[in-house]
Design a protein around this motif. Structure first.
Motif, short mmCIF file in Angstrom:
data_model
loop_
_atom_site.label_atom_id
_atom_site.label_comp_id
_atom_site.label_asym_id
_atom_site.label_seq_id
_atom_site.Cartn_x
_atom_site.Cartn_y
_atom_site.Cartn_z
N PHE A 180 -28.38 19.95 12.73
CA PHE A 180 -26.99 19.64 13.05
C PHE A 180 -26.06 20.85 12.83
O PHE A 180 -24.85 20.71 12.98
N TYR A 181 -26.62 21.99 12.48
CA TYR A 181 -25.76 23.15 12.19
C TYR A 181 -24.90 23.53 13.38
O TYR A 181 -23.72 23.85 13.24
N ASN A 182 -25.47 23.47 14.57
CA ASN A 182 -24.70 23.87 15.75
C ASN A 182 -23.57 22.90 16.07
O ASN A 182 -22.69 23.20 16.88
N ASP A 183 -23.60 21.71 15.46
CA ASP A 183 -22.49 20.77 15.62
C ASP A 183 -21.36 21.03 14.61
O ASP A 183 -20.30 20.44 14.73
N GLN A 184 -21.60 21.90 13.65
CA GLN A 184 -20.60 22.15 12.61
C GLN A 184 -19.60 23.20 13.06
O GLN A 184 -19.51 24.31 12.54
N TRP A 185 -18.81 22.82 14.05
CA TRP A 185 -17.84 23.71 14.67
C TRP A 185 -16.82 24.25 13.66
O TRP A 185 -16.28 25.35 13.83
N TYR A 186 -16.53 23.46 12.62
CA TYR A 186 -15.54 23.87 11.62
C TYR A 186 -16.06 25.00 10.73
O TYR A 186 -15.28 25.67 10.06
N LEU A 187 -17.39 25.24 10.75
CA LEU A 187 -17.97 26.38 10.06
C LEU A 187 -18.05 27.58 10.99
O LEU A 187 -17.78 28.72 10.58
N ARG A 188 -18.45 27.35 12.22
CA ARG A 188 -18.47 28.41 13.24
C ARG A 188 -18.20 27.79 14.59
O ARG A 188 -19.03 27.07 15.14
N ASN A 189 -17.04 28.05 15.13
CA ASN A 189 -16.59 27.42 16.36
C ASN A 189 -16.96 28.29 17.56
O ASN A 189 -16.35 29.32 17.81
N THR A 190 -17.97 27.85 18.30
CA THR A 190 -18.38 28.57 19.50
C THR A 190 -17.98 27.81 20.77
O THR A 190 -18.46 28.11 21.86
N GLY A 246 -15.42 22.13 23.44
CA GLY A 246 -14.91 22.48 24.75
C GLY A 246 -13.85 23.56 24.72
O GLY A 246 -13.35 23.98 25.76
N ARG A 247 -13.51 24.01 23.52
CA ARG A 247 -12.48 25.06 23.42
C ARG A 247 -12.80 25.92 22.21
O ARG A 247 -12.62 25.51 21.08
N GLN A 248 -13.30 27.09 22.48
CA GLN A 248 -13.61 28.02 21.41
C GLN A 248 -12.31 28.39 20.70
O GLN A 248 -11.29 28.65 21.32
N GLY A 249 -12.35 28.38 19.39
CA GLY A 249 -11.10 28.67 18.71
C GLY A 249 -11.24 28.89 17.23
O GLY A 249 -11.87 29.86 16.82
N TYR A 250 -10.74 27.96 16.46
CA TYR A 250 -10.57 28.20 15.04
C TYR A 250 -11.64 27.50 14.20
O TYR A 250 -12.17 26.46 14.57
N ASP A 251 -11.92 28.11 13.03
CA ASP A 251 -12.82 27.50 12.07
C ASP A 251 -12.48 28.03 10.68
O ASP A 251 -11.53 28.80 10.51
N LEU A 252 -13.27 27.64 9.68
CA LEU A 252 -12.99 28.01 8.29
C LEU A 252 -13.34 29.46 7.97
O LEU A 252 -13.06 29.94 6.87
#
Length: 512
Positions: free
Chosen positions: A32-42, A46-52
């Motif tokens: 599920f790592y690739n679903d953790q957009w808040y750690l690395r937003n790719t 649907g919108r690459q942007g911000y993360d921690l």
């Protein structure tokens, strides 16, 4: 008392570590790592942007190793496959009276209802990396324990015990609960719990103080205000709110002058959009958590998720600099948090006398772990805390409908030896006593000598209290860094059309 759950990248060159987006990255085999957009937003949403921006910390070797955290919640599944290897049994126990052993923090599990909240929070913080299970914790090399506390009524003794026990071993406490977010409560720590907070920040971590991370609350949709929650509005707690993936406030976020910053958890900015998604049965991608049955899910959200995410970031920062005090950590949050461009389009932003932007729902902006760790590496500890008590009013004054009542008093430290003077404000607390039949329609502001105006009370439609406030402390962090010198003011407006009386206002200023 019942307790309820509160349910931008730096440009850095890392050579061969750079990914296809030109950003530093790490890869893990956790499904599920690739679903953790808040750690690395790719662009998972649907919108690459911000993360921690935790990747910056990880690649520099700060993964939480050696840091111990405790989740104060409804229990922790100690055998959970994504947590077990990082579980800290020596700080874990239960304060719930049932058939379980006192040293077993495992949650209640039955056919009708199971307590999974605490396990979710522990997984967010310390989920083991590269174990081919679920996701990755923010501080995946840290150790996490838990106190089973929130399962029915909770006493002052239980809360005090949870906050003060093992403060010689625990670095960070994470709490995602408080008085029910129903817009009617004015409730905070009782006497023993207040003492426990003080003990924690003065004696914990060898005198540096444990870090209490607290969720700001989810009652914004009905007009609640977390300044009336004395846990998240304590000067001793690092209070955080929940942000969408674009850094705007979430529809359930409570306005609160005590909130330091916001944490990405996903969700919607408006209730209308959230309802539309629900009607259309659109899948959510929020925060990844381990379930009690061994599966994983990715729809945990709310400020309940924001607090453990922040606790994990704090663990990375302590890993980088273990000499930070509890006040240093709050200073670093204020210094490094910034609103996103999308957030700045939201109304309500102000600028304080030091030039820092702040917002009632987002504090000083979005948390950035990389910036925090980098700041910590070169941080000089702040000077000891200083306190100024300003008596603004004591007597009997009648409120007049739809008009302002202002009370003020100057702070003049010219007679104080230079070494003892406060030069920079951190927290300001207005302790207010008033009698009013419709406090729901009162608004209260603190105004600093620099002219910064901080709203510490908003209208709360559900609040039917007919008494008022008795020495309630309205806390604001919005004056952070300003000089305390000059005239301070508390302004109160009565929009009710009914008669009330102001009895006392005392302002306490904390700073360095």
């Amino acid at each position: 008392m019942e307790r309820a759950f509160h349910s931008p990248h730096q440009t850095i060159s890392f050579g061969p570590w750079l990914g296809h987006l030109g950003e530093p990255f790490m890869d893990f085999n956790d499904p599920f790592y690739n679903d953790q957009w808040y750690l690395r937003n790719t662009g998972q949403l649907g919108r690459q942007g911000y993360d921690l921006n935790v990747t910056w910390a990880w690649l520099n070797g700060y993964t939480g190793r050696g840091v111990v955290l405790s989740v104060l919640d409804d229990g922790l599944q100690t055998t959970n496959a994504d947590i077990a290897d990082n579980y800290a049994p020596n700080i874990s126990y239960s304060l719930v009276k049932d058939t379980k052993s006192w040293n077993d923090p495992s949650p209640r599990i039955d056919n009708t209802f199971s307590n999974s909240h605490g396990t979710y929070c522990a997984g967010i913080i310390s989920a083991v990396s590269n174990n081919s299970i679920c996701g990755v914790g923010v501080a995946y090399d840290s150790n996490v324990g838990g106190v089973r506390l929130v399962d029915g009524k909770v006493t002052d003794v239980q809360e005090a015990t949870a906050l003060s026990r093992h403060i010689d071993q625990v670095d960070v406490f994470s709490a995602s609960w408080g008085p029910t977010d129903d817009g009617t409560k004015v409730e905070g720590p009782a006497r023993l719990t207040q003492i426990a907070f003080t003990e924690g920040v003065t004696r914990g971590r060898d005198g540096k103080g444990v870090i209490y991370v607290w969720a700001s609350g989810n009652g914004g949709v009905i007009g609640d205000n977390c300044n009336l929650d004395g846990y998240t509005s304590s000067i001793y707690t690092l209070s955080v709110s929940a942000l969408t993936d674009m850094g705007t406030s979430t529809f359930y976020e409570e306005p609160c002058a005590s909130t330091l910053a916001g944490v990405y958890v996903g969700g919607e900015h408006t209730l209308e959009v959230a309802k539309d998604r629900q009607r259309r049965h659109l899948e959510s991608l929020n925060v990844v958590v381990p379930e009690l049955d061994g599966h994983c899910s990715h729809d945990f959200q709310g400020t309940s998720a924001a607090a453990p995410l922040m606790a994990g970031v704090v663990a990375l920062v302590i890993n980088a600099n273990g000499n930070l005090t509890w006040r240093d950590m709050q200073h670093i949050v204020v210094e490094t948090s910034i609103p996103t461009p999308h957030a700045l389009q939201e109304p309500g932003w102000q600028t304080n006398g030091l030039g820092k932007k702040f917002h009632l729902k987002q504090g000083f902006g979005a948390v950035n772990a990389g910036r925090m760790v980098e700041a910590a590496l070169h941080w000089r500890n702040v000077k000891p805390q200083k306190v100024i008590v300003v008596p603004l009013f004591s007597g009997h004054r009648t409120f007049h409908p739809s008009t302002w009542m202002n009370v003020s008093h100057p702070v003049d430290s010219s007679g104080v030896p230079p070494a003892q003077r406060m030069t920079a404000v951190e927290h300001a607390v207005a302790n207010v006593t008033l009698i009013h039949p419709r406090r729901k329609l009162l608004t209260i502001f603190i105004v600093s000598p620099a002219g910064t105006t901080s709203q510490v009370l908003t209208h709360r439609a559900p609040d039917e209290d007919k008494d008022g406030f008795k020495s309630w402390g309205f806390m604001s962090v919005h004056f952070w860094g300003e000089s305390p010198e000059g005239i301070w003011k508390v302004a109160i407006k009565d929009d009710s059309g009914e008669t009330g009386y102001l009895k006392k206002v005392e302002l306490t200023i904390f700073g360095s």
